[in-house]
Motif scaffolding. Structure first.
Motif, PDB file in Angstrom:
ATOM      1  N   ILE A  36     102.020  20.100 -16.938  1.00  0.00           N
ATOM      2  CA  ILE A  36     100.699  20.681 -16.649  1.00  0.00           C
ATOM      3  C   ILE A  36     100.850  22.170 -16.328  1.00  0.00           C
ATOM      4  CG2 ILE A  36      98.789  20.676 -14.958  1.00  0.00           C
ATOM      5  CD1 ILE A  36      99.205  17.567 -14.821  1.00  0.00           C
ATOM      6  N   MET A  37     101.877  22.487 -15.532  1.00  0.00           N
ATOM      7  CA  MET A  37     102.082  23.905 -15.208  1.00  0.00           C
ATOM      8  C   MET A  37     102.563  24.690 -16.423  1.00  0.00           C
ATOM      9  SD  MET A  37     103.462  24.234 -11.369  1.00  0.00           S
ATOM     10  CE  MET A  37     103.405  26.005 -11.502  1.00  0.00           C
ATOM     11  N   GLY A  38     103.306  24.025 -17.274  1.00  0.00           N
ATOM     12  CA  GLY A  38     103.788  24.674 -18.505  1.00  0.00           C
ATOM     13  C   GLY A  38     102.629  25.039 -19.410  1.00  0.00           C
ATOM     14  N   ARG A  39     101.676  24.173 -19.459  1.00  0.00           N
ATOM     15  CA  ARG A  39     100.484  24.437 -20.265  1.00  0.00           C
ATOM     16  C   ARG A  39      99.720  25.643 -19.715  1.00  0.00           C
ATOM     17  NH1 ARG A  39      94.614  21.641 -20.771  1.00  0.00           N
ATOM     18  NH2 ARG A  39      93.814  23.722 -21.079  1.00  0.00           N
ATOM     19  N   GLU A  42      98.786  29.723 -21.317  1.00  0.00           N
ATOM     20  CA  GLU A  42      97.527  30.485 -21.293  1.00  0.00           C
ATOM     21  C   GLU A  42      97.760  31.880 -20.736  1.00  0.00           C
ATOM     22  OE1 GLU A  42      94.444  28.267 -19.331  1.00  0.00           O
ATOM     23  OE2 GLU A  42      94.787  26.541 -20.641  1.00  0.00           O
ATOM     24  N   GLU A  43      98.609  31.953 -19.713  1.00  0.00           N
ATOM     25  CA  GLU A  43      98.920  33.243 -19.098  1.00  0.00           C
ATOM     26  C   GLU A  43      99.691  34.130 -20.087  1.00  0.00           C
ATOM     27  OE1 GLU A  43     100.930  32.281 -15.443  1.00  0.00           O
ATOM     28  OE2 GLU A  43     100.755  34.336 -14.734  1.00  0.00           O
ATOM     29  N   TRP A  79      99.308  37.984 -21.789  1.00  0.00           N
ATOM     30  CA  TRP A  79     100.287  39.073 -21.750  1.00  0.00           C
ATOM     31  C   TRP A  79     100.543  39.604 -23.165  1.00  0.00           C
ATOM     32  CZ3 TRP A  79     104.417  35.919 -18.531  1.00  0.00           C
ATOM     33  CH2 TRP A  79     103.904  35.678 -17.252  1.00  0.00           C
ATOM     34  N   CYS A  80     100.602  38.685 -24.113  1.00  0.00           N
ATOM     35  CA  CYS A  80     100.874  39.106 -25.507  1.00  0.00           C
ATOM     36  C   CYS A  80      99.714  39.956 -26.029  1.00  0.00           C
ATOM     37  CB  CYS A  80     101.061  37.888 -26.416  1.00  0.00           C
ATOM     38  SG  CYS A  80     102.622  37.060 -26.128  1.00  0.00           S
ATOM     39  N   MET A  81      98.490  39.511 -25.761  1.00  0.00           N
ATOM     40  CA  MET A  81      97.336  40.274 -26.249  1.00  0.00           C
ATOM     41  C   MET A  81      97.321  41.651 -25.593  1.00  0.00           C
ATOM     42  SD  MET A  81      94.417  37.306 -26.738  1.00  0.00           S
ATOM     43  CE  MET A  81      94.345  36.792 -25.053  1.00  0.00           C
ATOM     44  N   PHE A  84     108.225  31.148 -15.471  1.00  0.00           N
ATOM     45  CA  PHE A  84     108.395  32.388 -16.245  1.00  0.00           C
ATOM     46  C   PHE A  84     107.345  33.413 -15.780  1.00  0.00           C
ATOM     47  CE2 PHE A  84     107.707  34.682 -20.422  1.00  0.00           C
ATOM     48  CZ  PHE A  84     108.993  35.161 -20.582  1.00  0.00           C
ATOM     49  N   ARG A  85     107.836  34.540 -15.235  1.00  0.00           N
ATOM     50  CA  ARG A  85     106.910  35.537 -14.660  1.00  0.00           C
ATOM     51  C   ARG A  85     106.681  36.703 -15.611  1.00  0.00           C
ATOM     52  NH1 ARG A  85     110.941  36.936 -10.056  1.00  0.00           N
ATOM     53  NH2 ARG A  85     112.112  36.990 -12.018  1.00  0.00           N
ATOM     54  N   TYR A  86     105.692  37.490 -15.286  1.00  0.00           N
ATOM     55  CA  TYR A  86     105.396  38.680 -16.101  1.00  0.00           C
ATOM     56  C   TYR A  86     106.634  39.569 -16.205  1.00  0.00           C
ATOM     57  CZ  TYR A  86     102.864  42.814 -17.805  1.00  0.00           C
ATOM     58  OH  TYR A  86     102.440  43.897 -18.539  1.00  0.00           O
TER      59      TYR A  86
END
Ligand code: IPE
Ligand code: IPE
Ligand code: MG
Length: 259
Positions: A56-59, A63-64, A68-70, A238-240
């Protein structure tokens, strides 16, 4: 002596904004591919919870990361969400993941950010292995985003690199048999053109989380000259800053393509 938390947080965010500035000044990968690994270990070791909590957290992390990619200008994001081999897990985990991924696809298709940034949401993998509910979610995402091409989010589901190559070879063999193609005309381009993401460029950077240093049957054909980056953090953690570090590492590589 450890720094008080408030000071270490401030130092961390200064470092993060400095790194962000550096990374945004350089070229970012056009196509980033991610092997999102470590959900269950994160659940066990960090959350002390059931594996599904990690999924659930991976999902949510996906989204996060799409955001970041956009924001950094990465046009294509391809993520490994479920491999052909993952069908060998417990039936309960498999159906939980199928539901989670189907819901994620529907939510992406309804996400205002996806529409603002004109993100085409698609799936690559073997549809014959997928349940009806997933096929419906794929059609839903396709209908809602098929007009877009500014960005791409490709979810690899029931995906296997070898399987993809076998499928491509079968299609080509069929064309040869029917007389639509000559054996001598088969090139690397022919193979590329029969892959699931035939219209996409090959990934520039392939990143794997969780500390495992292997490819696990992901994009075997396409990553011939991709840069590879492995990080020890589990996918939900995985953080920014980890994202920025991976892009900076990419920027420091010298891509020679054999020359
Ligand atoms: C990645 O995390 C998600 C999928 C493969 C579906 P895992 O479920 O592989 O978690 P770990 O790697 O066992 O910790
Ligand atoms: C690769 O992770 C597949 C996905 C991330 C979807 P796995 O956890 O399935 O791979 P192995 O078993 O560590 O090689
Ligand atoms: Mg794993």
């Amino acid at each position: 002596m450890a720094l008080p938390k408030i000071i270490s947080n401030a130092a961390y965010s200064t470092y993060e904004s400095q790194l962000e500035k550096e990374v945004l000044a350089g070229p970012v990968p056009g196509h980033l591919a991610i092997i999102m690994d470590g959900n269950r270990r994160y659940a066990k070791e960090v959350l002390q919870a059931e594996p599904r909590e990690g999924h659930i957290m991976g999902r949510a992390k996906l989204e996060e990361v799409l955001g970041w990619c956009m924001d950094t200008g990465i046009k294509v994001l391809t993520v490994y969400a479920f491999s052909t081999e993952n069908f060998n897990r417990d039936q309960e985990e498999v159906s939980f993941l199928m539901d989670l991924i189907s819901q994620a696809l529907r939510d992406f298709a309804d996400d205002p950010r996806v529409h603002e940034n004109r993100v085409r949401v698609g799936v690559l993998g073997d549809p014959s292995m997928l349940p009806e509910s997933m096929l419906e979610a794929i059609s839903y995402a396709d209908e809602r985003t098929s007009g877009y091409s500014d960005h791409h989010l490709n979810m690899a589901v029931a995906y296997g690199g070898r399987q993809e190559i076998v499928t491509a070879v079968k299609e080509i063999a069929r064309k040869v048999k029917e007389g639509a193609m000559d054996v001598e005309d088969i090139t690397e381009g022919t193979l590329s053109g029969h892959m699931y993401m035939s219209s996409m460029p090959d990934p520039d950077l392939v990143l794997r989380t969780s500390g495992e240093v292997r490819i696990s049957n992901f994009l075997l054909w396409q990553m011939a000259y991709s840069e590879l980056y492995f990080t020890d953090v589990y996918w939900p953690g995985f953080r920014y800053i980890d994202f920025l570090r991976s892009i900076r590492a990419y920027q420091q590589r010298s891509r020679r393509y054999g020359t």
